[in-house]
Design a protein around this motif. Structure first.
Motif, short mmCIF file in Angstrom:
data_model
loop_
_atom_site.label_atom_id
_atom_site.label_comp_id
_atom_site.label_asym_id
_atom_site.label_seq_id
_atom_site.Cartn_x
_atom_site.Cartn_y
_atom_site.Cartn_z
N PRO A 1 0.81 -1.21 0.00
CA PRO A 1 0.00 0.00 0.00
C PRO A 1 0.85 1.26 0.00
CG PRO A 1 -0.02 -1.03 2.16
CD PRO A 1 0.68 -1.99 1.23
N GLN A 2 0.29 2.32 -0.51
CA GLN A 2 0.98 3.60 -0.52
C GLN A 2 0.67 4.34 0.79
OE1 GLN A 2 3.09 4.53 -3.04
NE2 GLN A 2 2.71 2.41 -3.61
N TYR A 3 1.68 4.49 1.63
CA TYR A 3 1.48 5.14 2.91
C TYR A 3 1.68 6.65 2.77
CZ TYR A 3 1.96 0.42 4.63
OH TYR A 3 1.79 -0.92 4.84
N GLN A 4 0.76 7.44 3.31
CA GLN A 4 0.86 8.88 3.20
C GLN A 4 0.13 9.52 4.38
OE1 GLN A 4 -1.31 10.21 -0.28
NE2 GLN A 4 -2.37 8.27 -0.37
N ASP A 5 0.10 10.87 4.37
CA ASP A 5 -0.57 11.62 5.43
C ASP A 5 -0.02 11.26 6.80
OD1 ASP A 5 -3.76 11.36 3.74
OD2 ASP A 5 -2.11 12.76 3.45
N TRP A 6 1.29 11.37 6.95
CA TRP A 6 1.93 11.04 8.22
C TRP A 6 1.70 12.13 9.25
CZ3 TRP A 6 3.97 6.29 8.85
CH2 TRP A 6 4.29 5.56 7.70
N ILE A 7 1.50 11.71 10.50
CA ILE A 7 1.34 12.62 11.63
C ILE A 7 2.49 12.39 12.59
CG2 ILE A 7 -0.16 13.32 13.55
CD1 ILE A 7 -2.49 12.02 11.99
N GLN A 8 3.14 13.46 13.05
CA GLN A 8 4.24 13.35 14.01
C GLN A 8 3.68 13.41 15.43
OE1 GLN A 8 7.86 13.46 13.14
NE2 GLN A 8 8.05 12.72 15.25
N ILE A 9 3.87 12.34 16.19
CA ILE A 9 3.48 12.28 17.60
C ILE A 9 4.71 11.86 18.40
CG2 ILE A 9 2.01 11.21 19.34
CD1 ILE A 9 0.42 12.95 17.44
N GLY A 10 5.28 12.82 19.14
CA GLY A 10 6.51 12.50 19.85
C GLY A 10 7.58 12.04 18.88
N PRO A 11 8.23 10.93 19.16
CA PRO A 11 9.27 10.43 18.25
C PRO A 11 8.73 9.59 17.09
CG PRO A 11 9.18 9.05 20.19
CD PRO A 11 8.17 10.15 20.41
N TYR A 12 7.39 9.50 16.97
CA TYR A 12 6.81 8.56 16.02
C TYR A 12 6.10 9.26 14.87
CZ TYR A 12 7.48 5.81 20.23
OH TYR A 12 8.03 5.23 21.34
N LEU A 13 6.14 8.63 13.71
CA LEU A 13 5.35 9.02 12.56
C LEU A 13 4.20 8.02 12.43
CD1 LEU A 13 8.10 9.94 9.95
CD2 LEU A 13 6.42 11.50 10.94
N ILE A 14 2.97 8.50 12.33
CA ILE A 14 1.80 7.63 12.29
C ILE A 14 1.00 7.92 11.03
CG2 ILE A 14 -0.31 6.92 13.49
CD1 ILE A 14 0.99 7.89 16.10
N SER A 15 0.68 6.87 10.28
CA SER A 15 -0.15 6.99 9.10
C SER A 15 -1.45 6.22 9.33
CB SER A 15 0.56 6.42 7.86
OG SER A 15 -0.35 6.29 6.77
N GLU A 16 -2.57 6.94 9.41
CA GLU A 16 -3.85 6.26 9.57
C GLU A 16 -4.24 5.52 8.30
OE1 GLU A 16 -7.20 7.44 12.09
OE2 GLU A 16 -6.34 9.45 11.95
N LYS A 17 -3.98 6.13 7.14
CA LYS A 17 -4.33 5.47 5.88
C LYS A 17 -3.56 4.17 5.72
CE LYS A 17 -5.95 9.19 2.88
NZ LYS A 17 -5.77 9.86 1.56
N GLY A 18 -2.29 4.22 6.06
CA GLY A 18 -1.47 3.02 5.91
C GLY A 18 -1.49 2.11 7.12
N ARG A 19 -2.12 2.59 8.23
CA ARG A 19 -2.15 1.84 9.48
C ARG A 19 -0.73 1.41 9.85
NH1 ARG A 19 -6.98 0.47 11.47
NH2 ARG A 19 -6.12 -1.30 12.61
N MET A 20 0.14 2.41 9.92
CA MET A 20 1.55 2.12 10.14
C MET A 20 2.15 3.15 11.09
SD MET A 20 4.46 1.70 7.19
CE MET A 20 6.08 1.02 7.59
N VAL A 21 3.08 2.71 11.94
CA VAL A 21 3.81 3.58 12.84
C VAL A 21 5.30 3.36 12.61
CG1 VAL A 21 4.28 4.18 15.25
CG2 VAL A 21 1.96 3.53 14.57
N LYS A 22 6.04 4.47 12.52
CA LYS A 22 7.49 4.37 12.33
C LYS A 22 8.19 5.24 13.37
CE LYS A 22 8.00 5.76 8.08
NZ LYS A 22 8.63 5.99 6.74
N GLU A 23 9.37 4.82 13.76
CA GLU A 23 10.27 5.65 14.55
C GLU A 23 11.49 5.88 13.68
OE1 GLU A 23 12.16 6.07 19.02
OE2 GLU A 23 11.36 4.13 18.37
N GLY A 24 11.63 7.10 13.17
CA GLY A 24 12.62 7.33 12.13
C GLY A 24 12.18 6.61 10.87
N GLU A 25 13.06 5.77 10.36
CA GLU A 25 12.72 4.96 9.19
C GLU A 25 12.36 3.53 9.57
OE1 GLU A 25 12.36 6.02 6.05
OE2 GLU A 25 12.66 8.00 6.94
N GLN A 26 12.30 3.25 10.86
CA GLN A 26 12.07 1.88 11.33
C GLN A 26 10.59 1.65 11.62
OE1 GLN A 26 14.35 -0.62 11.54
NE2 GLN A 26 12.64 -1.96 12.04
N PRO A 27 9.91 0.76 10.85
CA PRO A 27 8.50 0.45 11.15
C PRO A 27 8.39 -0.28 12.48
CG PRO A 27 9.14 -0.32 8.95
CD PRO A 27 10.39 0.04 9.67
#
Length: 236
Positions: free
Chosen positions: A138-164
Motif C-alpha cells: 500500500p501507498q502510505y501517506q498523510d503522516w502525523i508526528q506524535i513525539g518520536p513517532y510518525l503515524i499513518s492512519e491510511k497506511g495503518r503504520m507507525v514508524k520511529e525514524g525509518e524503522q517500522p
C-alpha cells in the motif's frame, strides 16, 4: 499488469463438513483458503508461511486453540478470528485478551463469517494489500508526528525514524482512537466500545492490557493514566 493475488486465509477446524462448507464460501468470496484439522498441522506451517488472516477453532483434538493463538502471536500480528461451539463469555474474553481480533460463536451462518473476514481484512490492510505472498504494497501517506513517532492512519503504520513498528490490529485501533481524541480523558468503557465494539462482553482489564502493550512497543507515545477513570493522550 497482472491482477493482485487474493488474500490468503488459514482455516482451522476439526469438523470436516463445516471446514469444507466454510472453505467453499470463502473461496466464492475470492479468497485463497488453506485448511487444517489439527493443531499439529498448524504448528508445522508457522515457520514456513504466513497468511493474511487466521480463522481458528478453540476445540481441537490435540492442541487447544488458546495455545495455538499464543504460538501464532509469538510469530505474527496478522488478524485472527476465534470460533467456538461453547458460546461462553469466558472463551471470548480469553481469546481477545490473548490477541484475537474477533470472536464468532457456533452455530453461525457462513455468510456472517465471510462478512467478518471482509471487514477485518479491510480494516487491517486498508485499500492496499499486505506485502505477504507477493502482493502489492500500500501507498502510505498523510503522516502525523506524535513525539518520536510518525503515524499513518491510511497506511495503518507507525514508524520511529525509518524503522517500522509492528502493531496488532487492536493496538493500532486504540492509537487511532486516541489520535482523534487528543487531550480528552477517555473512560475505559468508551475505549472498549470504540476498539472492541459495543457488543464486547469482557472486563475493562482488556483496555489496561492493551495500553501496557502499546507502552512497551511505543515508550515515547504520550499516553497518561487518569486514575480511577481511564487514559488520556496528552497534547504537546
Amino acid at each position: 499488469m497482472s491482477a493482485p493475488k487474493p488474500y490468503l486465509v488459514y482455516l482451522v477446524d476439526d469438523e470436516e463438513n463445516l471446514l469444507e462448507l466454510l472453505k467453499s464460501y470463502l473461496q466464492n468470496a475470492g479468497y485463497q483458503v488453506k485448511t487444517f484439522q489439527t493443531g499439529e498441522e498448524v504448528l508445522q506451517v508457522l515457520d514456513i508461511d504466513t497468511p493474511h488472516l487466521w480463522i481458528l477453532d478453540i476445540m481441537l483434538p490435540d492442541i487447544d486453540g488458546y495455545e495455538l493463538l499464543r504460538q501464532i502471536r509469538s510469530k505474527s500480528d496478522v488478524p485472527i478470528i476465534f470460533i467456538s461451539a461453547r458460546d461462553q463469555d469466558m472463551d471470548k474474553i480469553i481469546g481477545l485478551e490473548l490477541g484475537s481480533d474477533d470472536y464468532l460463536a457456533k452455530p453461525f451462518l457462513p455468510r456472517e463469517l465471510v462478512i467478518r473476514v471482509q471487514k477485518l481484512l479491510q480494516r487491517s490492510y486498508e485499500k492496499g494489500v499486505s506485502p505477504i505472498a507477493g502482493l502489492a504494497v500500500p501507498q502510505y501517506q498523510d503522516w502525523i508526528q506524535i513525539g518520536p513517532y510518525l503515524i499513518s492512519e491510511k497506511g495503518r503504520m507507525v514508524k520511529e525514524g525509518e524503522q517500522p513498528i509492528e502493531l496488532t490490529t487492536k493496538e493500532f485501533d486504540m492509537i487511532a482512537y486516541f489520535l482523534h481524541n487528543q487531550g480528552q480523558a477517555l473512560h475505559r468503557e468508551q475505549i472498549l466500545a470504540a476498539v472492541w465494539g459495543d457488543d464486547y462482553v469482557g472486563s475493562d482489564r482488556a483496555v489496561d492490557d492493551l495500553v501496557k502493550r502499546i507502552r512497551k512497543k511505543l515508550p515515547g507515545f504520550p499516553l497518561e493514566t487518569v486514575y480511577g477513570f481511564g487514559y488520556r493522550m496528552t497534547v504537546k
